[in-house]
Design a protein around this motif. Structure first.
Motif, PDB file in Angstrom:
ATOM      1  N   ALA A  34       0.826  -1.211   0.000  1.00 29.09           N
ATOM      2  CA  ALA A  34       0.000   0.000   0.000  1.00 29.09           C
ATOM      3  C   ALA A  34       0.860   1.261   0.000  1.00 29.09           C
ATOM      4  N   LEU A  35       1.912   1.253   0.805  1.00 26.23           N
ATOM      5  CA  LEU A  35       2.772   2.428   0.912  1.00 26.23           C
ATOM      6  C   LEU A  35       3.493   2.710  -0.408  1.00 26.23           C
ATOM      7  N   HIS A  36       4.014   1.661  -1.042  1.00 22.13           N
ATOM      8  CA  HIS A  36       4.694   1.855  -2.322  1.00 22.13           C
ATOM      9  C   HIS A  36       3.712   2.300  -3.404  1.00 22.13           C
ATOM     10  N   GLY A  37       2.471   1.829  -3.320  1.00 18.77           N
ATOM     11  CA  GLY A  37       1.455   2.286  -4.261  1.00 18.77           C
ATOM     12  C   GLY A  37       1.162   3.771  -4.099  1.00 18.77           C
ATOM     13  N   LEU A  38       1.033   4.231  -2.860  1.00 12.49           N
ATOM     14  CA  LEU A  38       0.800   5.656  -2.599  1.00 12.49           C
ATOM     15  C   LEU A  38       2.000   6.497  -3.011  1.00 12.49           C
ATOM     16  N   ALA A  39       3.207   5.954  -2.849  1.00 15.66           N
ATOM     17  CA  ALA A  39       4.407   6.680  -3.273  1.00 15.66           C
ATOM     18  C   ALA A  39       4.409   6.893  -4.786  1.00 15.66           C
ATOM     19  N   LEU A  40       3.938   5.910  -5.532  1.00 19.49           N
ATOM     20  CA  LEU A  40       3.842   6.060  -6.988  1.00 19.49           C
ATOM     21  C   LEU A  40       2.802   7.116  -7.361  1.00 19.49           C
ATOM     22  N   ILE A  41       1.691   7.148  -6.622  1.00 20.87           N
ATOM     23  CA  ILE A  41       0.675   8.183  -6.860  1.00 20.87           C
ATOM     24  C   ILE A  41       1.256   9.565  -6.599  1.00 20.87           C
ATOM     25  N   ALA A  42       2.088   9.685  -5.565  1.00 24.75           N
ATOM     26  CA  ALA A  42       2.701  10.970  -5.220  1.00 24.75           C
ATOM     27  C   ALA A  42       3.541  11.522  -6.365  1.00 24.75           C
ATOM     28  N   LEU A  43       4.066  10.635  -7.198  1.00 25.38           N
ATOM     29  CA  LEU A  43       4.930  11.065  -8.298  1.00 25.38           C
ATOM     30  C   LEU A  43       4.160  11.573  -9.514  1.00 25.38           C
ATOM     31  N   LEU A  44       2.833  11.522  -9.470  1.00 22.69           N
ATOM     32  CA  LEU A  44       2.043  12.090 -10.551  1.00 22.69           C
ATOM     33  C   LEU A  44       2.296  13.597 -10.634  1.00 22.69           C
ATOM     34  N   PRO A  45       2.336  14.155 -11.844  1.00 24.04           N
ATOM     35  CA  PRO A  45       2.728  15.573 -12.015  1.00 24.04           C
ATOM     36  C   PRO A  45       1.927  16.554 -11.177  1.00 24.04           C
ATOM     37  N   GLN A  46       0.644  16.291 -10.974  1.00 23.09           N
ATOM     38  CA  GLN A  46      -0.182  17.267 -10.260  1.00 23.09           C
ATOM     39  C   GLN A  46       0.185  17.416  -8.793  1.00 23.09           C
ATOM     40  N   PHE A  47       0.960  16.494  -8.260  1.00 17.94           N
ATOM     41  CA  PHE A  47       1.327  16.573  -6.851  1.00 17.94           C
ATOM     42  C   PHE A  47       2.719  17.166  -6.631  1.00 17.94           C
ATOM     43  N   TRP A  48       3.442  17.448  -7.707  1.00 17.62           N
ATOM     44  CA  TRP A  48       4.775  18.014  -7.533  1.00 17.62           C
ATOM     45  C   TRP A  48       4.709  19.528  -7.358  1.00 17.62           C
ATOM     46  N   SER A  49       5.542  20.037  -6.467  1.00 14.44           N
ATOM     47  CA  SER A  49       5.746  21.480  -6.296  1.00 14.44           C
ATOM     48  C   SER A  49       7.037  21.657  -5.520  1.00 14.44           C
ATOM     49  N   TRP A  50       7.546  22.882  -5.503  1.00  9.83           N
ATOM     50  CA  TRP A  50       8.733  23.131  -4.684  1.00  9.83           C
ATOM     51  C   TRP A  50       8.426  22.917  -3.206  1.00  9.83           C
ATOM     52  N   GLY A  51       7.173  23.192  -2.832  1.00 10.10           N
ATOM     53  CA  GLY A  51       6.777  22.976  -1.445  1.00 10.10           C
ATOM     54  C   GLY A  51       6.786  21.511  -1.064  1.00 10.10           C
ATOM     55  N   SER A  52       6.276  20.658  -1.965  1.00  9.65           N
ATOM     56  CA  SER A  52       6.280  19.223  -1.666  1.00  9.65           C
ATOM     57  C   SER A  52       7.702  18.677  -1.656  1.00  9.65           C
ATOM     58  N   THR A  53       8.558  19.207  -2.534  1.00 13.14           N
ATOM     59  CA  THR A  53       9.964  18.782  -2.540  1.00 13.14           C
ATOM     60  C   THR A  53      10.653  19.166  -1.237  1.00 13.14           C
ATOM     61  N   VAL A 185      -2.986  26.204   3.354  1.00 13.33           N
ATOM     62  CA  VAL A 185      -2.861  27.640   3.597  1.00 13.33           C
ATOM     63  C   VAL A 185      -1.752  28.275   2.761  1.00 13.33           C
ATOM     64  N   THR A 186      -0.792  27.482   2.308  1.00 10.86           N
ATOM     65  CA  THR A 186       0.304  28.038   1.511  1.00 10.86           C
ATOM     66  C   THR A 186       0.065  27.920   0.015  1.00 10.86           C
ATOM     67  N   GLY A 187      -0.932  27.150  -0.363  1.00  8.45           N
ATOM     68  CA  GLY A 187      -1.204  26.960  -1.779  1.00  8.45           C
ATOM     69  C   GLY A 187      -0.388  25.853  -2.411  1.00  8.45           C
ATOM     70  N   ALA A 188       0.418  25.151  -1.601  1.00 11.65           N
ATOM     71  CA  ALA A 188       1.230  24.059  -2.145  1.00 11.65           C
ATOM     72  C   ALA A 188       0.400  22.812  -2.403  1.00 11.65           C
ATOM     73  N   GLY A 189      -0.793  22.773  -1.803  1.00 15.70           N
ATOM     74  CA  GLY A 189      -1.668  21.617  -1.972  1.00 15.70           C
ATOM     75  C   GLY A 189      -1.592  20.694  -0.780  1.00 15.70           C
ATOM     76  N   GLY A 190      -2.731  20.525  -0.093  1.00 15.54           N
ATOM     77  CA  GLY A 190      -2.741  19.684   1.094  1.00 15.54           C
ATOM     78  C   GLY A 190      -2.368  18.244   0.803  1.00 15.54           C
ATOM     79  N   TRP A 191      -3.004  17.646  -0.207  1.00 18.08           N
ATOM     80  CA  TRP A 191      -2.712  16.248  -0.523  1.00 18.08           C
ATOM     81  C   TRP A 191      -1.312  16.082  -1.089  1.00 18.08           C
ATOM     82  N   ALA A 192      -0.807  17.104  -1.770  1.00 23.05           N
ATOM     83  CA  ALA A 192       0.558  17.021  -2.304  1.00 23.05           C
ATOM     84  C   ALA A 192       1.573  16.893  -1.171  1.00 23.05           C
ATOM     85  N   LEU A 193       1.420  17.723  -0.139  1.00 25.73           N
ATOM     86  CA  LEU A 193       2.364  17.664   0.974  1.00 25.73           C
ATOM     87  C   LEU A 193       2.208  16.375   1.769  1.00 25.73           C
TER      88      LEU A 193
END
Length: 300
Positions: A34-53, A185-193
């Motif tokens: 499950a964890l590795h599956g969620l990690a792959l989802i995290a790599l989808l383009p819509q979840f990337w930002s400098w804040g998430s990095t 609150v920062t606009g980085a995206g709650g689910w992304a972080l």
């Protein structure tokens, strides 16, 4: 830690049991899948930002360096230094946030590994193959887990460590809530972080720290006689804040410093040096060769 455990003890005899005969640990298998599956989802383009990095990198440092390498490993497992109780518990809590078991179980298995390193009794014996030593051993119910109480009497006395050992997984929930709020609150995206700060970060911490069990018992150079297959591996050291100087660690397991000299940078040791300068770290242990070199004015 009990020093009278013999290699013939009942929990050390799983070497005679073929890997395929050990029962599968479906709870760990399901969790990792499950964890590795969620990690792959995290790599989808819509979840990337400098804040998430930034979230990933900061939490990687907090959990892998402060938590695992300082807290669980050099502080609790080997007592290579002493800290005030509040600070020791802080580092242990950072270790619990790595989701690599609670402090009692992690320390118990690590001390077991040192006692039986690369023998048939070692639960992640590297002679059983890279996959087994890297993560395969966790997918089986290994008898070594029954030895944990014999290696962790010192930690089991502390009620906070007992609590942390039982509830370490729950710590991800308030962390997820905090990350979601910050992202919102920062606009980085709650689910992304949340995705970059928990499943993706955990998978990264897992595989980098597991390389110490697998890669550093297969590739690298031997600097000291340690009685096992451990090696010093520069690229693993770079990924794990100095833990890759594994041959040196196995030769001098109670040393707070693993990398010797400028050719073996040890970022965890630099953190410990800072704690010393601040007057927080005391009884910092170093091996006799390093102390002799320092006394003679040599560069260490």
């Amino acid at each position: 830690m009990t020093a009278t455990i013999s290699r013939s003890s009942a929990w050390a005899n799983h070497a005679q049991t073929p890997i395929t005969k050990l029962p599968r640990n479906w709870a760990v298998i399901s969790f990792m899948a499950a964890l590795h599956g969620l990690a792959l989802i995290a790599l989808l383009p819509q979840f990337w930002s400098w804040g998430s990095t930034a979230t990933l990198l900061i939490l990687y440092w907090v959990t892998a360096c402060l938590g695992v390498t300082i807290g669980y490993h050099r502080l609790l497992s080997h007592r290579a230094l002493r800290l005030p109780q509040w600070l020791e518990r802080f580092f242990a809590t950072c270790g619990a946030l790595s989701c690599q078991q609670g402090p009692i179980d992690w320390v118990g298995l690590h001390r077991h590994h040192h006692k039986f390193s690369d023998t048939d009794s070692d639960h992640h014996n590297s002679h059983r193959g890279f996959w087994w030593s890297h993560m395969g051993w966790m997918f089986r119910d290994i008898p070594a887990e029954r030895a944990i109480p014999h290696f962790t009497g010192d930690l089991a006395k502390d009620p906070y460590y007992r609590w942390l050992n039982r509830w370490f997984l729950v710590l991800q929930l308030p962390l997820a809530g905090l990350l979601f709020w910050i992202g919102s609150v920062t606009g980085a995206g709650g689910w992304a972080l949340v995705l970059w700060g928990i499943p993706l970060r955990l998978v990264l911490v897992y595989h980098c720290t597991w390389l110490v069990n697998s890669a550093t018992h297969r590739w690298g150079y031997i600097r000291h006689s340690s009685g096992d297959g451990s090696r010093n591996n520069p690229w693993v050291a770079a990924l794990t804040f100095g833990e890759g100087w594994h041959n040196t660690h196995h030769a001098y397991p109670h040393s707070a410093r693993h990398g010797w000299g400028w050719r073996e940078p040890d970022l965890t040791w630099m953190h410990i040096q800072l704690l010393q300068r601040l007057g927080l770290a005391t009884q910092v242990r170093l091996p006799a060769p390093l102390l002799a070199q320092a006394a003679s004015g040599g560069v260490v």
